[in-house]
Design an enzyme around this catalytic site. Structure first.
Site, short mmCIF file in Angstrom:
data_model
loop_
_atom_site.label_atom_id
_atom_site.label_comp_id
_atom_site.label_asym_id
_atom_site.label_seq_id
_atom_site.Cartn_x
_atom_site.Cartn_y
_atom_site.Cartn_z
N CYS A 170 -0.44 4.06 2.24
CA CYS A 170 -0.24 3.81 3.66
C CYS A 170 1.21 4.05 4.09
CB CYS A 170 -0.61 2.37 4.01
SG CYS A 170 -2.23 1.83 3.45
N ASP A 171 2.15 3.60 3.28
CA ASP A 171 3.54 3.52 3.72
C ASP A 171 4.54 4.38 2.96
OD1 ASP A 171 2.71 1.59 5.59
OD2 ASP A 171 2.94 -0.03 4.14
N CYS B 179 0.84 -1.20 0.00
CA CYS B 179 0.00 0.00 0.00
C CYS B 179 0.87 1.24 0.00
CB CYS B 179 -0.93 0.00 1.21
SG CYS B 179 -1.99 1.46 1.31
#
Length: 317
Positions: A135-136, A132
């Site tokens: 997300c990261d 992701c």
């Protein structure tokens, strides 16, 4: 007989459980052997509102679970092997629990990221391996990273990651891409993206502290190469966890559950879907939680006999 049964304990399922429990619906929540969903494989979550310093993924899920239990939600663990949605009440066969019956059902089983199955991959999830970018990506500011894949999602992730990384190397095992032309053109016009096509990923290399490289095979020469990197993003798609439904609910061509626009209602009255199992676009914890709230409110109205849907007539009671 339960008023409502929730399958899945990611952000969507647990949010639905909180809302239904507070409405005195006493929901039953069925969690699989890996409760908490994909967030339990994420180290630090920095984009969930209310946590200015961030929070560990497993801790966030544990807090949601405690909140649902506080208001009276009941939890059991087991695989849902099959469901019978042909009539109400709905019947679920749960491994180790037998048959469970409910007046309504919320499906929040999520979608599983596809992995390559190479050495070092699963071992380093959260330590340099991610599925992701949204997300990261922030954690790889001013670092070189790799994106693996050749479809639209890989192009999108690579472009997004150039906001943070000094360089994004896109690795694809074929010498051509599956992505649409517009997505390819967008990626190819980005100066921060470099290309390693016709290379098969063999192993994620790490030093115990984190990822240091990706070993690949050059398909043209047969030689093995090591690409140095601080992070490897796997972008080869997701699989919605709907196999246990055995085709009883309408899905799109990728297997995601279809819901009525602006609601969580499926084509079966009394069955609702939320989270990544019906969302192949956003796939974020906060959007999943929001859709879990929608499912709980829709379910509550259904049980009260006041909900209608565009699929046809008013839902029968």
């Amino acid at each position: 007989m339960y008023k409502s049964i929730i399958i899945g304990t990611g952000p969507s399922g647990l949010t639905a459980a909180i809302y239904l429990a507070r409405a005195n619906m006493n929901p039953l929540v069925i969690e699989g052997p890996e409760p908490g969903g994909q967030l339990t494989t994420t180290t630090e979550v920095e984009n969930f509102p209310g946590f200015p310093e961030g929070i560990m993924g497993p801790e966030l899920m544990a807090n949601m679970r405690k909140q649902a239990e506080r208001f009276g939600a009941k939890f059991i663990t087991g695989w849902v092997n099959s469901v019978d949605l042909s009539e109400r009440p709905f019947k679920l066969q749960v491994e180790g629990q037998g048959e469970i019956v409910g007046e309504s059902l919320i499906i929040s089983t999520g979608a599983s990221a596809k992995y390559l199955g190479i050495p070092g991959e699963k071992d380093n999830v959260g330590r340099g391996v991610s599925t992701c970018a949204t997300c990261d990506g922030f954690f790889f500011r001013n670092k070189k990273i790799i994106v693996i894949g050749g479809g639209d999602s890989a192009m999108e992730e690579a472009n997004f990651l150039t906001r943070f990384a000094t360089e994004v190397e896109l690795v694809n095992r074929r010498d051509e891409l599956r992505a649409s032309k517009i997505m390819q053109d967008r990626a190819k016009s980005n100066d921060k993206i470099v290309w390693s096509l016709n290379r098969t990923p063999l192993e994620v290399v790490a030093n115990g502290m984190g990822v240091t490289g990706l070993k690949v095979r050059n398909n043209a020469t047969g030689e093995e190469e090591l690409i140095e990197t601080s992070g490897v993003f796997i972008a080869i798609g997701h699989t919605p966890n709907t196999g246990f439904l055995n085709g009883q609910i309408d899905t799109d061509e990728h297997g995601y559950i279809r819901t009525k626009p602006g609601s969580s209602e499926t084509n079966i009255p009394g069955v609702f879907a939320c989270g990544d199992v019906q969302d192949n676009k956003y796939r974020q914890a906060i959007t999943a939680a929001g859709s879990g709230c929608m499912a709980a409110l829709d379910c509550e109205k259904f049980l009260e006999g006041s909900i209608t849907q565009d699929w046809g007539e008013s839902l029968p009671q």
